[in-house]
Scaffold this motif. Structure first.
Motif, PDB file in Angstrom:
ATOM      1  N   ALA A   1      -4.248  13.113  -0.622  1.00 61.52           N
ATOM      2  CA  ALA A   1      -3.611  11.878  -1.066  1.00 61.52           C
ATOM      3  C   ALA A   1      -4.503  10.689  -0.726  1.00 61.52           C
ATOM      4  O   ALA A   1      -5.232  10.704   0.265  1.00 61.52           O
ATOM      5  N   THR A   2      -4.448   9.681  -1.558  1.00 63.42           N
ATOM      6  CA  THR A   2      -5.229   8.459  -1.321  1.00 63.42           C
ATOM      7  C   THR A   2      -4.271   7.277  -1.287  1.00 63.42           C
ATOM      8  O   THR A   2      -3.151   7.344  -1.804  1.00 63.42           O
ATOM      9  N   LYS A   3      -4.741   6.203  -0.704  1.00 56.77           N
ATOM     10  CA  LYS A   3      -3.947   4.965  -0.671  1.00 56.77           C
ATOM     11  C   LYS A   3      -4.294   4.125  -1.890  1.00 56.77           C
ATOM     12  O   LYS A   3      -5.430   4.079  -2.341  1.00 56.77           O
TER      13      LYS A   3
ATOM     14  N   ALA B   1       0.861  -1.186   0.000  1.00 57.44           N
ATOM     15  CA  ALA B   1       0.000   0.000   0.000  1.00 57.44           C
ATOM     16  C   ALA B   1       0.896   1.235   0.000  1.00 57.44           C
ATOM     17  O   ALA B   1       1.868   1.311   0.757  1.00 57.44           O
ATOM     18  N   VAL B   2       0.593   2.190  -0.881  1.00 56.06           N
ATOM     19  CA  VAL B   2       1.375   3.428  -0.984  1.00 56.06           C
ATOM     20  C   VAL B   2       0.427   4.621  -1.036  1.00 56.06           C
ATOM     21  O   VAL B   2      -0.742   4.491  -1.379  1.00 56.06           O
ATOM     22  N   GLU B   3       0.960   5.779  -0.689  1.00 60.11           N
ATOM     23  CA  GLU B   3       0.213   7.036  -0.803  1.00 60.11           C
ATOM     24  C   GLU B   3       0.251   7.479  -2.258  1.00 60.11           C
ATOM     25  O   GLU B   3       1.331   7.559  -2.854  1.00 60.11           O
TER      26      GLU B   3
END
Length: 193
Positions: free
Chosen positions: A154-156, A143-145
């Motif tokens: 920002a979303t994951k 999982a990244v920003e």
């Protein structure tokens, strides 16, 4: 976990045959005749730029078929099993989690967030228990920003990481024996030997 916080994600995930066999067994015991997916914990080590997934265990998991945002993962069970595995092999740590896929689901980001309780940067390995094509039946993700240029929050999201199957010498010998017995139909069962 040392080596993960404040650094970039590992660039490779190595999955051992024992993990593949455990996931297929988990699926066959729990979900083979349904649309349910199975979820479990991955154990191993982070070594430099790779995650070595050497072991796993199944976890009680339920999700609503109509609303995938509603799910239950028994984290008390995860705590108990983690403590027991630590007594057997102190080197193995929780490095992430798995499900049988075959694709990512909408609740996967929430589940990955829950696993941050056990490791700062959990890997998700989707293991296809019924592959349609020849190849490696694993896909690994972190999982990244996802930072947007337009200034919105920002979303994951998930970032794909290459995965491979790796084995110690003893595992290779075991897999070779399994494959030989599968190919040799004349061997029969123990009852016929």
């Amino acid at each position: 976990m040392p080596g993960l916080e404040g650094t970039s994600n590992p660039t490779k995930v190595i999955v051992h045959p024992l993990v593949l066999l455990s996931v297929v067994d988990h699926y066959n015991r729990v979900a083979t005749s349904s649309k349910k997916r199975v979820v479990g914990v991955l154990l191993g080590q982070v070594e430099g730029d790779s995650v070595n997934v050497a072991n796993s265990f199944a976890v009680p998991f339920e999700e609503d078929e109509k609303n995938p945002a509603v799910w239950f993962l028994d984290h008390n069970y995860v705590d108990t099993m983690r403590d027991m595995f630590k007594k057997v092999n102190a080197k193995e740590r929780i490095v992430g989690w798995y499900h049988n896929g075959p694709k990512l689901r909408s609740s996967d980001l929430q589940i990955s967030e829950l696993f941050k309780r056990y490791t700062p940067n959990p890997v998700l390995v989707v293991i296809d228990v019924q592959p349609k094509a020849i190849g490696i039946p694993t896909d690994a993700y972190f999982a990244v920003e996802d930072i947007h240029d337009d200034g919105t929050a920002a979303t994951k999201t998930f970032e794909h990481v290459p995965s491979e199957i790796g084995a110690e010498e003893a595992e290779e010998i075991g897999v070779e024996h399994l494959l030989r017995d599968i190919k040799d139909n004349s061997v029969g069962t123990l009852a016929t030997r």
